[in-house]
Design a protein around this motif. Structure first.
Motif, short mmCIF file in Angstrom:
data_model
loop_
_atom_site.label_atom_id
_atom_site.label_comp_id
_atom_site.label_asym_id
_atom_site.label_seq_id
_atom_site.Cartn_x
_atom_site.Cartn_y
_atom_site.Cartn_z
N ILE A 634 9.91 6.25 13.28
CA ILE A 634 8.85 5.89 12.47
C ILE A 634 7.66 6.78 12.27
CG2 ILE A 634 6.48 4.03 12.31
CD1 ILE A 634 9.48 1.99 13.57
N MET A 635 7.57 7.78 13.23
CA MET A 635 6.88 8.55 13.78
C MET A 635 7.70 9.62 12.68
SD MET A 635 5.17 10.39 16.99
CE MET A 635 4.06 9.41 18.10
N LEU A 641 6.21 11.75 4.72
CA LEU A 641 6.09 11.62 3.73
C LEU A 641 4.13 11.44 3.82
CD1 LEU A 641 8.03 7.82 3.30
CD2 LEU A 641 8.09 10.62 2.39
N TYR A 642 3.66 11.38 4.71
CA TYR A 642 1.69 11.19 4.76
C TYR A 642 1.48 11.85 5.62
CZ TYR A 642 4.25 6.82 3.44
OH TYR A 642 5.15 5.59 2.38
N LYS A 663 -3.93 10.28 7.01
CA LYS A 663 -2.76 8.67 6.21
C LYS A 663 -2.19 8.72 7.36
CE LYS A 663 -0.85 8.49 1.89
NZ LYS A 663 -0.68 6.23 1.85
N LEU A 664 -1.11 7.65 7.92
CA LEU A 664 -0.25 7.15 8.62
C LEU A 664 0.61 6.00 7.96
CD1 LEU A 664 -1.42 7.43 11.56
CD2 LEU A 664 -0.61 9.09 11.26
N ALA A 665 1.79 6.06 8.71
CA ALA A 665 3.17 5.73 8.13
C ALA A 665 2.33 3.91 8.62
CB ALA A 665 4.33 4.95 8.57
N ARG A 666 2.58 2.84 7.89
CA ARG A 666 2.62 1.41 7.69
C ARG A 666 3.02 0.12 8.11
NH1 ARG A 666 -3.89 0.09 8.28
NH2 ARG A 666 -4.70 2.50 7.77
N LEU A 667 3.14 -0.83 8.00
CA LEU A 667 4.05 -1.34 8.33
C LEU A 667 5.18 -2.15 7.15
CD1 LEU A 667 3.93 -5.10 10.64
CD2 LEU A 667 4.84 -5.23 7.87
N GLY A 668 4.62 -1.92 5.96
CA GLY A 668 5.03 -1.96 4.57
C GLY A 668 5.72 -0.77 3.56
N ASP A 669 5.89 0.85 4.87
CA ASP A 669 6.05 1.85 4.38
C ASP A 669 7.79 2.04 5.55
OD1 ASP A 669 4.10 2.35 3.12
OD2 ASP A 669 2.87 3.21 4.74
N ILE A 670 8.25 1.13 6.15
CA ILE A 670 9.11 2.09 7.18
C ILE A 670 10.27 1.96 6.19
CG2 ILE A 670 7.67 2.48 8.84
CD1 ILE A 670 9.23 -0.69 9.97
N GLY A 671 10.55 0.58 5.32
CA GLY A 671 12.56 0.15 5.47
C GLY A 671 13.00 -0.77 6.47
N ARG B 175 6.24 -7.85 5.15
CA ARG B 175 6.27 -6.66 5.03
C ARG B 175 5.39 -5.90 3.71
NH1 ARG B 175 10.76 -3.74 6.60
NH2 ARG B 175 12.38 -4.59 7.78
N LEU B 178 0.61 -6.95 6.43
CA LEU B 178 0.45 -6.42 7.43
C LEU B 178 0.13 -4.87 7.92
CD1 LEU B 178 2.77 -8.60 10.14
CD2 LEU B 178 1.01 -8.78 9.59
N ASN B 179 -0.06 -4.54 7.04
CA ASN B 179 -0.45 -3.12 6.33
C ASN B 179 -2.14 -3.03 6.81
OD1 ASN B 179 1.81 -2.62 5.27
ND2 ASN B 179 1.58 -3.68 4.23
N TYR B 188 6.49 -0.59 14.04
CA TYR B 188 6.69 -1.67 13.38
C TYR B 188 7.51 -2.99 12.90
CZ TYR B 188 2.59 1.09 11.82
OH TYR B 188 1.73 1.40 11.27
N GLU C 230 1.77 1.37 1.67
CA GLU C 230 2.32 0.27 1.15
C GLU C 230 0.33 -0.19 2.09
OE1 GLU C 230 4.09 -1.79 0.27
OE2 GLU C 230 4.49 -0.73 -0.91
N ASP C 233 -4.87 2.41 1.67
CA ASP C 233 -6.01 4.15 1.30
C ASP C 233 -6.10 3.15 -0.21
OD1 ASP C 233 -4.26 5.41 3.67
OD2 ASP C 233 -2.83 4.57 2.83
#
Lengths: 732, 202, 328
Positions: A634-635, A641-642, A663-671, B175, B178-179, B188, C230, C233
């Motif tokens: 995830i890191m 990407l960000y 900008k860091l990855a969020r929970l919805g970004d990880i697939g 998904r 919770l952002n 996550y 997501e 931002d």
């Protein structure tokens, strides 16, 4: 001394088994006390003032306004804040204001007046030409290796030049490209800092550190006392990825202020300061030409790379270029750049992520050039694996390919089907890391009532250190994990090495297994007398000590411990880094594959699926082990990407040093992330190897390769922002 | 303000009285939502300066704390009430680490002034612990949804709030929902599992 | 934070009593998601903060006799999102949904969202809203339209483009005790030309109390934001569209407003003209997008935003007309 070893897979009851993290509940309910959470009675809150200029000479620093601010108790000008000091990067701390509240301290900070002579700023670290013009470059070293040796009469440089040209002429496929990766910062969620108190000539320091056992001496050295006079404690640390090995000069300043004011002082970096001062990862920019034979095996590599690790120069080491897959002939050179930015700190697998991102992308472009399947090209080059792990990689690639359905989902670069403006792609990369166990000592107390307590000056970065220690001891004594009490996080406990380089799990496995076996030997001696057998036939299983041949001949663990006497049995066992051992090992591989989607109209990239196959020798706790890998991936997604430290080239300001902009990855970004622990018997018997770093290496290259596969165009610089994707598409 | 385009006279049709007070036949505004109905007395607006004592309702109990107007709720929780679960990670609430529930809604304690939280029900992560921890806490433990743990309390409160509102949430909803929180260690994937386990009653 | 006074009025009249006439002397606090952070960084240093969250009239959503909907400035965004009556304004809901943070939605208010200060990182780093750094420095998120003056920042409101497209108005009270007026949202924002000038037309003693959305009256609308990831931002570019289509799908009226591309929300009559009189299809939407950015003047690092703004307009039009966007 017993022979230190691990039980076989079949015989293990606790190690290798899933166990909930022992400190999971306290972490999830707010009960865990981090350095930031330690509040001492009557404490002052200190806030530092950093230079707003990236390059200047200090003319004067007037703190009188701060001193007069209501609530401010003490103001200290740091050595860097003195007149005529040259400041070389924005954010360098110049003064500290200690006050009754953070708000008052911040208000005091706003009253500080700084006068400077501004100096030329250079912060465009990707721009080699500009760096040369500004006189900011240095030789980063390099290396040449050719199969054919120069003759005695040959000029070496001329020979190499000619030999490389000859090899390129001979090559069936040639790729020429530019690959780059921007700097990022550690961005620990708990900033660097401490709560300190001087009392009776001794310093109590609650420090957010990866180095509990080593920082007491550092405090002592700078404060001119002995390490015995310093007690460092860190029960929990809110993130440390290689940047928290020292008290740092602001921690020392806090201690000085505590001494001067006679009050405890809490000083944590502010968020923007954490991003600016807390550590960053050097950038890397690489130009390369590679030549391969008809099978896609690279035969010659010729690269030059540059980048910066900050105002003192430095950059990505040439020693890992090209990364892992090293052809028989290569020439690599590098240039370091001094830019007016903060100096880098060790960042989760130093040098490797950048090297992987700058070179395994070039390998993937070879596949694109050939119209070949990237998997086949990586496979073809495994014979050049510099760590001799071709077989491990091959096996891990097979596992990974199945999990991501490589065969079915693969399409040649840029030739996949589109859904509207969305295209998808696959990419892979592989990595290597050492992970040698660090030095570690463990004091073990076995109480006459059967209680087991351990003491070790290690720390838990989130690795699950406590849980690993408890599992090792429980396994050794045939107990439940709950029957063991693990104590870590104090410099008064036996020394254990800093947590850096994926060395912690190995280290505590060494010290705790040794202490456990040493203690057990003594308990066996007592039990042997009681059972009237030879101690060598005894084993500790299921809460009993028993004859391994005759299970009826046994006593309970409690009963055996009652034989110890009135005082607990105490054993201290040590492991010295580098000593031969059957318990731990070093050297791992690891293969990762990414499946991405790209919106060609907007340049937005999304992760569909990500597969990580990782070997790490013997796995103590598959659950926390997998969590480490998820986290590393995830890191890596964030960095791919960000994430980027954006420096305004004009002012040298780290312009996005707040979490709203960094900008860091969020929970919805990880697939969907799939983690597979690769642990066949051949790996398991090697012993324990830390895995904090290796899985953080490949994600950038794997994702970049997947995006290139989707688009048929390489986006050269990581992170792959929409701007860069669109710029690359526009250029193509 | 010479370049202002606004007109100084009220436009017709929306006189203040008709519009706001809803009196008279012509102003039959239908209330679609009314958030509060605070009592209004005859005294003028109160202006507070300097440090004063205020009452906050935290985890079901009224507590007296000292606050200046600029004191944030987060500072009161952490420095006066020893409730250090909510963390100071970002100045502007963008990390979600200081998430608490105010009147059952998740908000950042770091950007809430303590004085603005008077008269409201404040719940912190500590209220989800105790001898019988909340389902969300238990799921976080059993799905290993924490590493260093610094972001975890904020995430636990966020997941609790999200599931209160979406008790049957699907994986896609989890998904998407919770952002507002950041985890630097990258927990996550396990947080998704933990949230779904609570939905399923595992 | 600088020490300040705190006032918590309970009526609109009381608000006007505690607002100062001096610029910058008082700040209005609603959810606090923007203001508190700005005060911590000492970028905003009021002598008094006026919390309007205890004023009941600012916290209501009402239907007015003419079918308009009035939403109080202190209504939190989650309530708007959850309100079924507001489903007819998808452009507004899409913009709020895009914030992607429960916390910001629950804490942030409509008035605060519309009046938020620009996210411009030069401003947020103390270099000023009209910083010269934006001309050639790290300006990848800055303006591509309306940027020929000293202002290079972009207006950050995510909801304002939708409000303008829907021809909403703001009810404003003050500066006089009994003064109130309606200002079309389209006339609320302005581009500052010198330091100290605000990004909207309000005077210090004025306050937005309500947003009034006219009846949807058969219009269709949408907001499309180009978001990278997501998280909460800010979008890289956005557009809101409201259209009136006849029974044959021909556009009779259109409002196209871009967000995050100029110092104010950016209305594009060029795009609107292209739509009127034609049915909506991807080609027409693309042409409208192109028209919207024809006058773009990108800065050193943000040429890519021209493409993004074009796509945002195209996709907002397609969404409003009930088509697929073809992208994320």
């Amino acid at each position: 001394m017993p022979e230190y070893n691990w039980p076989s897979r079949e015989a293990s009851t606790v190690i290798g088994k899933v166990h909930d993290r022992l400190d999971g509940t306290v972490k999830s309910t707010g009960a865990a006390k981090y350095t930031y959470d330690v509040n001492l009675k009557n404490q002052l809150i200190a806030v530092a003032y950093g230079s707003p200029y990236a390059h200047c000479k200090i003319k004067s620093l007037d703190v009188s306004g701060a001193e007069k601010t209501a609530g401010v108790v003490h103001v200290e000008i740091l050595p860097q804040g003195q007149k005529d000091t040259e400041i070389e990067w924005e954010g360098e701390l110049l003064a500290v204001v200690a006050a009754e509240s953070e708000a008052a301290a911040r208000e005091g900070i706003s009253k500080i007046k700084l006068a400077v002579e501004e100096l030329d700023v250079f912060a465009d670290e990707g721009n080699l030409e500009a760096a040369e013009e500004a006189g900011r470059t240095g030789n980063g070293g390099g290396k040449v290796e050719t199969v054919n040796e120069p003759g005695d009469d040959d000029d070496e440089d001329e020979f190499v030049e000619a030999e490389i040209e000859r090899l390129f002429k001979q090559a069936k496929h040639v790729v020429e490209g530019y690959y780059a990766i921007d700097p990022i910062t550690h961005c620990c969620l708990e900033p660097h800092g401490s709560t300190v108190e001087w009392k009776d000539g001794k310093l109590q320091a609650y420090l957010s550190t990866q180095n509990v056992s080593g920082t007491d001496e550092q405090f002592a050295r700078d404060l001119k006392v002995t390490a015995d006079d310093v007690h460092v404690q860190c029960e929990y640390i809110g993130g440390g990825f290689g940047s928290k090995f020292a008290p740092d000069y602001w921690g020392i300043a806090a201690a000085r202020i505590s001494k001067a004011t006679g009050r405890p002082v809490k000083m944590m970096l502010q968020r923007d300061q954490e991003l600016k001062l807390g550590g960053s990862r050097p950038s890397g920019y690489l130009k390369v030409r590679l030549g391969a034979d008809q099978n896609g095996v690279v035969q010659v590599w010729d690269s030059h790379h540059w980048g910066s690790a900050g105002y003192r120069g430095g950059g990505v080491s040439h020693s890992v270029v090209p990364y892992v897959l090293v052809p028989p002939n290569y020439r690599r050179t590098s240039t370091t750049i001094k830019s007016n930015t903060a100096q880098a700190r060790a960042w989760r697998a130093p040098n490797h992520p950048q090297a992987c991102a700058m070179t395994q992308t070039a390998l993937d472009d070879l596949a694109a050039t050939m119209g070949a399947n990237s998997y086949d090209i990586f496979l073809a080059n495994l014979a050049n694996a510099s760590n001799g792990k071709a077989d491990v990689y091959r096996a891990e690639m097979e596992v990974g390919a199945k999990l991501i359905d490589w065969k079915a989902k693969w399409h040649p670069h840029g030739k996949g089907p589109s859904r509207g403006s969305i295209v998808d792609g696959l990419g892979m990369a592989l990595h290597t890391w050492g992970g040698t166990a660090n030095t570690s000592s463990c004091l073990l107390k076995v109480h006459p009532d059967g209680g087991v307590e351990s003491f070790c000056g290690t720390q838990d970065l989130g690795t699950g250190t406590r849980t690993v220690c408890a599992q090792v001891l429980a396994e050794t004594f045939g107990l439940e994990v709950d029957g063991v009490r693990v104590n870590i996080g104090s410099s008064k406990y036996p020394n254990s090495g800093a947590s850096g380089g994926s060395t912690t799990v190995g280290a505590v496995c060494e010290s705790h297994r040794r202490a456990g076996q040493d203690a057990l030997e003594k308990i066996f001696e007592l039990a042997a007398k009681e059972l009237e057998v030879d101690a060598s036939v005894l084993e500790a299983v299921g809460g009993r000590i028993r004859d391994s041949a005759n299970h009826d001949k046994s006593i309970t663990w409690r009963k055996a411990c009652s034989l110890i006497g009135l005082k607990p049995l105490e054993v201290t066992s040590n492991y010295q880094r580098g000593a031969a051992s059957t318990l731990t090992n070093s050297g791992v591989g690891g293969v990762q594959m990414a499946h991405v989607e790209v919106d060609k109209e907007t340049g937005v990239v999304k992760i569909k699926k990500f597969v990580a196959v990782q070997d790490q020798g013997l796995v103590i706790n598959p659950k926390t082990c997998k969590s480490q890998i998820y986290g590393a991936v995830i890191m890596g997604i964030a960095a791919a990407l960000y994430e980027q430290r954006i420096t305004d080239p004009k002012t040298g300001k780290f312009i996005n040093a707040e979490l709203s902009d960094y900008k860091l990855a969020r929970l919805g970004d990880i697939g969907e992330i799939v983690v597979e622990l690769y642990e066949p018997e051949s790996e398991r018997v090697r012993g324990v190897i830390g895995n904090g770093e290796p899985p953080a290496i490949s994600p950038k290259a794997a994702i970049s390769n997947a995006v290139a596969n989707a688009l048929g165009v390489r986006v050269p610089t990581i992170p792959l922002t929409p701007k860069r994707v669109l710029d690359a598409l526009a250029k193509a | 303000m010479t370049d202002s385009k606004q007109k100084s006279a009220p436009k017709s049709g929306f006189s203040r009285r008709a519009f706001l007070r809803g009196s008279g036949a012509a102003a039959a505004a239908t209330a679609l939502h009314t958030q509060t109905a605070a009592a209004v007395d005859d005294q003028g607006p109160k202006v507070v300066r300097g440090e004063t004592s205020i009452t906050l309702n935290v985890n079901g109990k009224d507590v007296q704390v000292k606050a200046e107007p600029r004191t944030t709720l987060l500072d009161v929780l952490r420095y006066q009430l020893e409730l250090t679960g909510a963390k100071p990670v970002s100045l502007d609430g963008s990390s979600g680490a200081s998430t608490v529930l105010i009147d059952d809604k998740p908000v950042a304690a770091s950007t809430t002034l303590a004085m603005a939280a008077t008269g409201k029900q404040i719940r912190t992560v500590e209220s989800l612990g105790g001898e019988q921890p909340d389902d969300v806490v238990q799921a976080f433990v059993s799905h290993d949804a924490q590493q260093c743990g610094f972001c975890t309390p904020g995430f636990v409160v966020a997941v609790r709030a999200f599931l209160n509102k979406n008790p049957d949430a699907t994986e896609a909803e989890v998904r998407a929902g919770l952002n507002g929180n950041i985890c630097r260690c990258g927990t996550y994937a396990n947080i998704v599992e933990a949230a779904l386990a609570v939905v399923k009653g595992d | 934070m600088k020490a300040f006074e705190y006032a918590a009025p309970r009526t609109e009249a009381e608000i006007l009593q505690v607002l100062s006439a001096e610029p910058g002397a008082t700040e209005v606090l609603a959810g606090g998601t923007d203001l508190v952070g700005l005060m911590k960084k000492m970028l905003v240093t009021p002598d008094r903060v006026v919390n309007i969250m205890d004023v009941p009239s600012l916290k209501t959503i009402d239907e007015l006799p003419d079918g308009s909907v009035s939403i109080g400035a202190a209504v939190t965004l989650d309530l708007i999102l959850d309100h079924p009556y507001l489903d007819v304004y998808p452009a507004v809901k899409q913009a709020i949904r895009g914030i992607n943070s429960m916390q910001l939605q629950c804490q942030g208010t409509l008035g605060g969202e519309v009046c938020q200060r620009p996210r411009c990182w030069f401003y947020r780093n103390g270099l000023g809203l009209l910083s010269e750094s934006a001309s050639e420095g790290a300006n990848q998120y800055h303006a591509i339209l309306g940027n020929t003056g000293p202002a290079k920042f972009v207006n950050s409101s995510r909801i304002a483009p939708a409000l303008i497209a829907l021809e909403a108005q703001l009810r404003v009270i003050g500066p006089g005790e009994d003064e109130e007026r309606l200002i079309p949202v389209s006339e609320f924002f302005r581009t500052p030309r010198h330091d100290g000038q605000r990004e909207h037309v309000l005077q210090p003693q004025q306050l937005v109390t309500h947003v009034i959305l006219p009846p949807i009256a058969g219009r269709t609308c949408a907001t499309y934001e180009v978001r990278d990831g997501e998280g909460p931002d800010y979008p890289l570019a956005a557009a809101a569209v409201a259209m009136r289509l006849d029974g044959y799908g021909i556009v009779h009226a259109a409002k196209v407003v871009l967000g995050q591309v100029a110092p104010t929300p950016w209305n594009s009559p060029e795009a609107e003209r292209l739509l009127i009189g034609h049915p909506v299809d991807p080609r027409r939407a693309e042409q409208a997008g192109l028209a919207a950015v024809r006058m773009a003047s990108p800065l050193s690092e943000n040429t890519y935003k021209v493409q993004l703004a074009k796509v945002a307009v195209k996709r907002a039009i397609l969404l409003a007309a009930g088509h697929e966007t073809g992208g994320f």
